[in-house]
Design an enzyme around this catalytic site. Structure first.
Site, PDB file in Angstrom:
ATOM      1  N   SER A 121     -16.229  23.643  -3.963  1.00 44.70           N
ATOM      2  CA  SER A 121     -16.602  22.482  -4.776  1.00 44.70           C
ATOM      3  C   SER A 121     -15.972  21.199  -4.245  1.00 44.70           C
ATOM      4  O   SER A 121     -16.350  20.103  -4.673  1.00 44.70           O
ATOM      5  CB  SER A 121     -16.188  22.699  -6.236  1.00 44.70           C
ATOM      6  N   ASN A 122     -15.019  21.321  -3.332  1.00 45.90           N
ATOM      7  CA  ASN A 122     -14.409  20.145  -2.717  1.00 45.90           C
ATOM      8  C   ASN A 122     -15.245  19.728  -1.509  1.00 45.90           C
ATOM      9  O   ASN A 122     -15.648  20.565  -0.708  1.00 45.90           O
ATOM     10  CB  ASN A 122     -12.975  20.456  -2.284  1.00 45.90           C
ATOM     11  N   ASP A 123     -15.489  18.430  -1.363  1.00 48.20           N
ATOM     12  CA  ASP A 123     -16.386  17.914  -0.321  1.00 48.20           C
ATOM     13  C   ASP A 123     -15.662  17.538   0.974  1.00 48.20           C
ATOM     14  O   ASP A 123     -16.232  16.839   1.813  1.00 48.20           O
ATOM     15  CB  ASP A 123     -17.140  16.678  -0.851  1.00 48.20           C
ATOM     16  N   SER A 220     -11.888  13.478  -2.042  1.00 45.05           N
ATOM     17  CA  SER A 220     -12.991  14.382  -1.664  1.00 45.05           C
ATOM     18  C   SER A 220     -13.319  15.372  -2.770  1.00 45.05           C
ATOM     19  O   SER A 220     -14.186  16.242  -2.594  1.00 45.05           O
ATOM     20  CB  SER A 220     -12.617  15.142  -0.386  1.00 45.05           C
TER      21      SER A 220
END
Length: 246
Positions: A121-123, A220
């Site tokens: 889920s972290n970009d 992010s």
């Protein structure tokens, strides 16, 4: 209970008390003695005692009551998990690293995997890949780190350890910052340190005296997608400076 009621109770109690209990030595008054001589039971002591209790209760009700503090445990956690010390990962740098990206502390998923930004889920990997024009999505973690190093980009965190239930930065307490002085020996070429979100920028005051330039990047985190285009532009403006000089 109003002041008027309290006054009535006080006067009634005083009269009954004097009539039934007599003087301070405990002797009964003449009126009380006369009535007792008739053989009738005297209820005045009982009345006086009841009124005394009512007055005491009325006065006590005016006193402030200290509220009971109850600690709410979030769903999915235990009392023990609310106070667990978590330690970060070692830095990903070498002698060629010129840009260091600092996070706060890896999420629980990242710590369990022993990898930076393991939570899908972290970009982070999408942003750094777009900034460097490099394909990170299909690479293994080891190859991702190798590609970062090839582009003179390193990873670390602002904090060495903290107490934190879950993975939210806002829940971090008793934070222990990393010792950034070691960077001079393990990564002497670093010139720019980028903070991945405002939480990671807390140690900025200790980094500036060491001679590093600093840059704040939009986080992010997957929760920070309101302006994705603007966020990507910030990452592109900061990160590829080293890559273009290869």
């Amino acid at each position: 209970m109003t002041k008027a009621y309290l006054k009535v109770f006080h006067l009634t109690f005083s009269c009954c008390d004097r009539a039934a209990l007599g003087s301070s030595k405990g002797r009964m008054s003449s009126k009380a003695s006369a009535r007792c001589e008739t053989g009738r039971p005297s209820f005045r002591p009982m009345i006086a005692f009841s009124i005394r209790r009512l007055v005491t209760a009325a006065v006590s009700s005016k006193l402030p009551v200290r509220p009971r503090v109850t600690r709410v445990i979030p769903p999915g956690y235990t009392m023990e998990s609310l106070h667990v010390r978590k330690s970060g990962l070692p830095p990903v740098v070498d002698e060629n690293t010129e840009i260091l990206i600092l996070g706060t502390l890896p999420s629980d998923k990242s710590l369990a995997a022993g990898q930076y930004y393991a939570n899908p889920s972290n970009d982070f990997w999408k942003l750094v890949g777009a900034a460097l024009s490099q394909p990170f999505d299909d690479l293994s973690y080891e190859n991702k780190l190798a590609l970062l190093k090839a582009n003179r980009v390193g990873l670390w965190d602002a904090f060495h350890a903290c107490f934190r239930p879950g993975s939210m930065d806002k829940d971090m307490t008793e934070r222990e910052p990393n010792d950034f002085t070691v960077l001079k020996s393990i990564a002497p070429s670093i010139r720019l340190i980028c903070f991945n979100g405002t939480g990671a920028a807390e140690p900025e005051e200790s980094l500036t005296p060491l001679g590093y330039e600093t840059c704040l990047l939009p986080s992010s985190s997957g929760a920070n997608r309101r302006d994705q285009a603007g966020r990507l532009n910030c990452w592109k403006a900061a990160i590829p400076a080293s890559a273009r000089r290869q």
